[in-house]
Write an enzyme that holds these catalytic residues in place. Sequence first.
Site, short mmCIF file in Angstrom:
data_model
loop_
_atom_site.label_atom_id
_atom_site.label_comp_id
_atom_site.label_asym_id
_atom_site.label_seq_id
_atom_site.Cartn_x
_atom_site.Cartn_y
_atom_site.Cartn_z
N ASP A 34 12.70 4.81 -6.72
CA ASP A 34 12.81 4.58 -8.17
C ASP A 34 13.94 5.37 -8.82
OD1 ASP A 34 11.75 7.10 -7.85
OD2 ASP A 34 10.22 6.89 -9.37
N VAL B 128 20.41 19.80 6.76
CA VAL B 128 21.02 20.81 5.88
C VAL B 128 21.16 22.12 6.64
CG1 VAL B 128 20.63 22.23 3.82
CG2 VAL B 128 20.17 19.77 3.72
N ASP C 252 13.34 12.46 -9.56
CA ASP C 252 14.12 12.75 -10.77
C ASP C 252 13.72 14.07 -11.44
OD1 ASP C 252 11.70 11.67 -11.54
OD2 ASP C 252 12.52 10.44 -13.14
N GLY C 253 12.44 14.43 -11.39
CA GLY C 253 12.01 15.71 -11.96
C GLY C 253 12.70 16.86 -11.23
N ARG D 269 -12.47 -8.34 -2.16
CA ARG D 269 -12.65 -6.90 -1.99
C ARG D 269 -11.41 -6.18 -2.52
NH1 ARG D 269 -17.22 -8.28 -1.02
NH2 ARG D 269 -18.42 -7.83 0.87
N ASP E 81 8.91 6.07 -3.67
CA ASP E 81 8.92 5.04 -4.72
C ASP E 81 10.23 4.23 -4.80
OD1 ASP E 81 6.51 6.25 -5.31
OD2 ASP E 81 7.26 7.36 -7.03
N ARG F 210 4.16 20.83 -7.67
CA ARG F 210 4.70 20.52 -9.00
C ARG F 210 4.56 21.83 -9.77
NH1 ARG F 210 5.34 14.83 -8.47
NH2 ARG F 210 3.61 13.89 -7.35
N THR G 174 11.72 10.22 -2.15
CA THR G 174 10.48 9.73 -2.77
C THR G 174 10.18 8.36 -2.21
OG1 THR G 174 9.53 8.79 -4.80
CG2 THR G 174 11.91 9.12 -4.82
N ARG H 215 -12.22 -14.18 3.00
CA ARG H 215 -12.23 -13.36 1.79
C ARG H 215 -10.81 -13.13 1.27
NH1 ARG H 215 -15.86 -8.49 4.09
NH2 ARG H 215 -17.91 -9.27 3.52
N GLY I 135 6.36 14.92 -5.20
CA GLY I 135 5.59 14.26 -4.13
C GLY I 135 6.36 14.30 -2.82
N ARG J 163 16.27 19.70 8.38
CA ARG J 163 16.95 19.97 9.66
C ARG J 163 18.47 19.81 9.52
NH1 ARG J 163 18.62 16.24 13.42
NH2 ARG J 163 18.70 16.85 15.63
N ARG K 145 4.29 4.80 -8.55
CA ARG K 145 4.33 5.23 -9.96
C ARG K 145 4.64 4.03 -10.84
NH1 ARG K 145 4.49 10.74 -11.41
NH2 ARG K 145 5.34 11.31 -9.40
#
Length: 358
Positions: free
Chosen positions: A132, A26, A106-107, A252, A130, A75, A128, A165, A14, A24, A174
């Site tokens: 994570d 690197v 991690d992948g 909602r 996430d 992927r 990422t 509301r 992702g 940039r 994830r």
Amino acid sequence: MAKFRKIGILTSGGDAPGMNAAIRAVTRKAISEGIEVVGIQEGYNGLITGNLRPLDNRSVSNIITKAGTILYSSRCPEFKTEEGMARAIKTCEENQIDAIVALGGDGTFRGATDLTNHGIPSVGIPCTIDNDITATEYTIGFDTAMNTVIEMVGSLRETCESHSRCNIIEVMGRDCGMIALYAGIASGAVVIAIPEVPFDEDFAVDKFREAREHGKRGMIGVFAEGMSLNLDHTYSEQFVKKLQERTGIETRFARLGHVVRGGAPTLRDRLHATQMGAEAVSYLLEGKSNIVMCVKRGRVTGEDINYALILDRMYKGKLKDGDLDNFGPDAIAEMKSTCAYRQANMERLYHLSFELGK
Ligand code: ADP
Ligand code: F6P
């Protein structure tokens, strides 16, 4: 000092805001060390098919401000096969690519470690939204994602207030609840639901009811998509129905989805990406590989990829037989303490959110 002719850089999995800033860094660091740089397009797929483009200082101009990745991502299941790996190594040999910097999660790092084992020294940069990856306190893209969430939740709060509301908002991550937790707190959510902490549905419903009884008009719940992953992505929507049925509060639902992966990278993401990108090249030049760049106690440093992947499995309760065989008692104790600290931090913030979201 190791000498490389050419370094390849790729973005995989992702995308995350800040990937371009890392590309940039690197590129410019490597060029300043006299090394050529080639961009591998569409992640590991580009390594298999030879989809390459040379990068120079000008080709990475004006990208530090942009989300997405100029090298595109994908992927690529084929990369996990022996045939895919053989084609990737052939591409490296034919194009004099001596080392690779791989940006992703991690992948992507599993792929990088495979490349190192096949003779192409590789370094990973955690990108990422996430956040994570247990070995690092920070992954590039997390800050931008959270800022996008609080901006969008802020807009929903305004209309919720007008109409008295509730709005349940599901955010990505994830199986990690960090975006939901941090951005939920910063959005003043009444209820936050994350997979790391048991969710008491009755208590959450009562919380909304009590807040309404105490005069609160607009109310927000921020739910991590990880609450839903084993439930066909329906948990948050089911909760909306239950809340309406049990309390009569008009509610909602909004799923922010991939919009959270866009947006101009924040200062924090640009800065971390720049530091990690430059450091990744330095590590390679020092002859170190199979490394993932991490933030530890606020400082950018390199960790062994195998260590990072096993630490991740420990945190997620997914250790396999033999995973800890290469670690001594001190290292294992340190890994356990890292996991405990991370979990405790999530629980502490979660309880704080429940105490203050009223
Ligand atoms: P992320 O890097 O964000 O975790 P993925 O899990 O989709 O995203 O992994 C990105 C890519 O990394 C995969 O499409 C594949 O090409 C490669 N990859 C993932 N797992 C492995 C593995 N076990 N061995 C080799 N390559 C892998
Ligand atoms: O890992 C980043 C992430 O955006 C997760 O938060 C989400 O679950 C996943 O990727 C979505 O993947 P895709 O882009 O393949 O739909």
